[in-house]
Design a protein around this motif. Sequence first.
Motif, mmCIF file in Angstrom:
data_model
loop_
_atom_site.group_PDB
_atom_site.id
_atom_site.type_symbol
_atom_site.label_atom_id
_atom_site.label_comp_id
_atom_site.label_asym_id
_atom_site.label_seq_id
_atom_site.Cartn_x
_atom_site.Cartn_y
_atom_site.Cartn_z
ATOM 1 N N ASP A 37 28.234 -20.988 -42.165
ATOM 2 C CA ASP A 37 28.673 -20.239 -41.531
ATOM 3 C C ASP A 37 29.906 -19.214 -41.201
ATOM 4 O O ASP A 37 29.697 -18.207 -40.260
ATOM 5 C CB ASP A 37 29.734 -21.864 -41.137
ATOM 6 N N ASP A 74 27.447 -26.126 -45.785
ATOM 7 C CA ASP A 74 27.585 -25.573 -44.115
ATOM 8 C C ASP A 74 28.468 -24.363 -44.281
ATOM 9 O O ASP A 74 28.429 -23.882 -43.472
ATOM 10 C CB ASP A 74 27.616 -26.753 -44.187
ATOM 11 N N GLU A 115 20.079 -19.715 -45.851
ATOM 12 C CA GLU A 115 20.054 -21.388 -45.012
ATOM 13 C C GLU A 115 18.800 -21.801 -44.705
ATOM 14 O O GLU A 115 19.052 -23.180 -44.675
ATOM 15 C CB GLU A 115 20.654 -20.759 -43.524
ATOM 16 N N LEU A 159 24.337 -18.876 -39.478
ATOM 17 C CA LEU A 159 24.136 -20.409 -37.993
ATOM 18 C C LEU A 159 24.413 -19.646 -36.417
ATOM 19 O O LEU A 159 24.787 -20.883 -36.237
ATOM 20 C CB LEU A 159 25.484 -21.302 -38.730
ATOM 21 N N ASP A 167 31.025 -30.693 -47.912
ATOM 22 C CA ASP A 167 30.241 -29.611 -46.482
ATOM 23 C C ASP A 167 30.643 -27.930 -47.240
ATOM 24 O O ASP A 167 30.635 -26.779 -46.469
ATOM 25 C CB ASP A 167 30.958 -29.971 -45.542
#
Length: 281
Positions: free
Chosen positions: A218, A214, A198, A223, A211
């Motif tokens: 996650d 991300d 990240e 995250l 996406d």
Amino acid sequence: MGVVVKDFNVDTVTSEDIDRLKQSIYRDKVAVLRNQGDITPEQFVKLGHMFGELVSYHEPMYHHPDFEEIFVSSNIPEDGKQIGVPKTGKFWHADYQFMPQPFAFTIFSPKVLPPKNRGTFFINMAKAYEALPQELKDAAAGTTSSHSVRKFFKIRPDDVYRPLGEIIREVEEHTPAVTFPTVMEHPVTGEKILFISEGFTVELHGSDDPDLLDKLFDATGQLDQEFAHPNIYQHAYEPGDIVIWDNRTLIHRALHTTTPAATVSHRVTALDGLPLYARAL
């Protein structure tokens, strides 16, 4: 994850011992050498050379005043001068992931520990990849990812009063983004590694899903601001620890104290003479 090594002595260790230790780190990812509080900076550099070619950090403000191979994180001035940089690494990353040759081994020695909240969070990105839903594995296959220092580049003392745009241009010129396979095979263990973080991974290429990056952050736990995700392991240092880890496989994040406390750590980083990965996946 990890092994503990007792009775280690940098002045008497053999090359066979180091070879065994390297294999253990490739396999178990983290090795903790206990009771190394008396190791000198010179001995610490000597230890690093046993693991491979040492690489000094590209920004001199992080260097130990006598041994440029040692990266210093410290909030304690010496003789009124700042040595190293305070509060480093408070984000998920693999060391030098933004450079053409990320390190094989990180060797970390905390010198002054705060009374609480001391340690490092780790995620084993081979295990994290293994645990991904099949649809995310399929989506990541064959893609590449770009990595850059720009999100967490620390302003240098001589940057004060310089235009921000000028500093950003200089960062991009000196350390342009690098691109590696998103999923790669470890050159020693053959494990499949999800090589993203990240902190340094800024873009994923080759996917129709904007996406996807991300989603991978996650799913792997990066995250999670509570650090409760099952992929996250916290190592709480004991005085005298030296911790060595596989920088290909692990990403890490520093645990900093929430209240002011003295902290100092030294780090050396080594290449092992092997390619970053055996093949892209």
